[in-house]
Design an enzyme around this catalytic site. Sequence first.
Site, mmCIF file in Angstrom:
data_model
loop_
_atom_site.group_PDB
_atom_site.id
_atom_site.type_symbol
_atom_site.label_atom_id
_atom_site.label_comp_id
_atom_site.label_asym_id
_atom_site.label_seq_id
_atom_site.Cartn_x
_atom_site.Cartn_y
_atom_site.Cartn_z
ATOM 1 N N LYS A 1 6.208 7.718 -0.055
ATOM 2 C CA LYS A 1 6.573 8.898 0.746
ATOM 3 C C LYS A 1 8.095 9.032 0.752
ATOM 4 C CE LYS A 1 3.094 8.008 4.373
ATOM 5 N NZ LYS A 1 3.000 7.943 5.856
ATOM 6 N N ASP B 1 0.827 -1.206 0.000
ATOM 7 C CA ASP B 1 0.000 0.000 0.000
ATOM 8 C C ASP B 1 0.861 1.256 0.000
ATOM 9 O OD1 ASP B 1 0.946 -0.562 2.559
ATOM 10 O OD2 ASP B 1 -0.942 -0.165 3.572
ATOM 11 N N ASP C 1 7.053 3.882 3.148
ATOM 12 C CA ASP C 1 7.327 4.986 4.069
ATOM 13 C C ASP C 1 8.836 4.980 4.341
ATOM 14 O OD1 ASP C 1 6.340 7.019 5.943
ATOM 15 O OD2 ASP C 1 6.675 5.569 7.525
HETATM 16 P P1 IMP Z 1 7.692 1.289 6.086
HETATM 17 O O1 IMP Z 1 8.174 -0.056 6.470
HETATM 18 O O2 IMP Z 1 8.125 2.369 7.049
HETATM 19 O O3 IMP Z 1 8.004 1.652 4.654
HETATM 20 O O4 IMP Z 1 6.137 1.293 6.262
HETATM 21 C C1 IMP Z 1 5.354 0.648 5.378
HETATM 22 C C2 IMP Z 1 4.075 0.150 5.992
HETATM 23 O O5 IMP Z 1 3.607 0.961 7.074
HETATM 24 C C3 IMP Z 1 3.025 0.249 4.920
HETATM 25 O O6 IMP Z 1 2.911 -0.992 4.271
HETATM 26 C C4 IMP Z 1 1.789 0.621 5.666
HETATM 27 O O7 IMP Z 1 1.069 -0.529 6.000
HETATM 28 C C5 IMP Z 1 2.280 1.314 6.909
HETATM 29 N N1 IMP Z 1 2.190 2.767 6.737
HETATM 30 C C6 IMP Z 1 3.162 3.633 6.367
HETATM 31 N N2 IMP Z 1 2.705 4.886 6.286
HETATM 32 C C7 IMP Z 1 1.391 4.804 6.609
HETATM 33 C C8 IMP Z 1 0.326 5.775 6.653
HETATM 34 O O8 IMP Z 1 0.474 6.973 6.389
HETATM 35 N N3 IMP Z 1 -0.885 5.299 7.022
HETATM 36 C C9 IMP Z 1 -1.137 3.994 7.284
HETATM 37 N N4 IMP Z 1 -0.195 3.060 7.229
HETATM 38 C C10 IMP Z 1 1.062 3.466 6.893
HETATM 39 MG MG MG Z 2 1.589 -2.433 4.965
#
Ligand code: IMP
Ligand code: MG
Length: 170
Positions: free
Chosen positions: A127, A96, A99
């Site tokens: 992002k 989805d 981040d």
């Molecule tokens: P990362 O591992 O920091 O890249 O985070 C990725 C996961 O965190 C995504 O697959 C989302 O499920 C969750 N996530 C990141 N940002 C958001 C947000 O703004 N809203 C909801 N879930 C988020």
């Molecule tokens: Mg996720």
Amino acid sequence: MRVLFSAAEIAARVDALAAEIVRKLPADFVMVGVLKGAWVFVADLARALDRAGNRPEIEFMRLASYGLAKESSGSVQLVGDIPAGLGRRPILLVDDIVDTGRSIAYAAARLRERGIGDLWTCALLDKPQRREVKVAIDFVGFTVGDVFVVGYGTDYAEKYRHLPYIGVVE
Ligand code: IMP
Ligand code: MG
């Protein structure tokens, strides 16, 4: 709730992404969705791929990282096993949101350990300002700033996943 991307805007973007994916990937790829957040995106993307002339197989892996907080815990865990028997199939890994990049990098690493074929990554939302782990995202729906979003599968403390749009809680 402030609507960031309406259901109609998302639908149009998902169709365009599917067309792009069909142009660039071999026909026999397997979509691997990352649960839970990507559940709605995978469902819509699969049907958009059908309209674009592709018949993807669909698998899932489930990761846990966020818990109930808005900030990533920093450690990603595999809580639902990766599909077995993918062999050397080409994979489209679908999440989805990217981040920090930790989740998709972790998912890609687990898939590569299994000796799969070529791997492409796709995320509805990117992002880039928040990135901590360098990871290539081949197909991006929308690029957003440092904002916490909900809806269209994504949650805050398990709420809002059902919303048909992507919004920001105010
Ligand atoms: P990362 O591992 O920091 O890249 O985070 C990725 C996961 O965190 C995504 O697959 C989302 O499920 C969750 N996530 C990141 N940002 C958001 C947000 O703004 N809203 C909801 N879930 C988020
Ligand atoms: Mg996720």
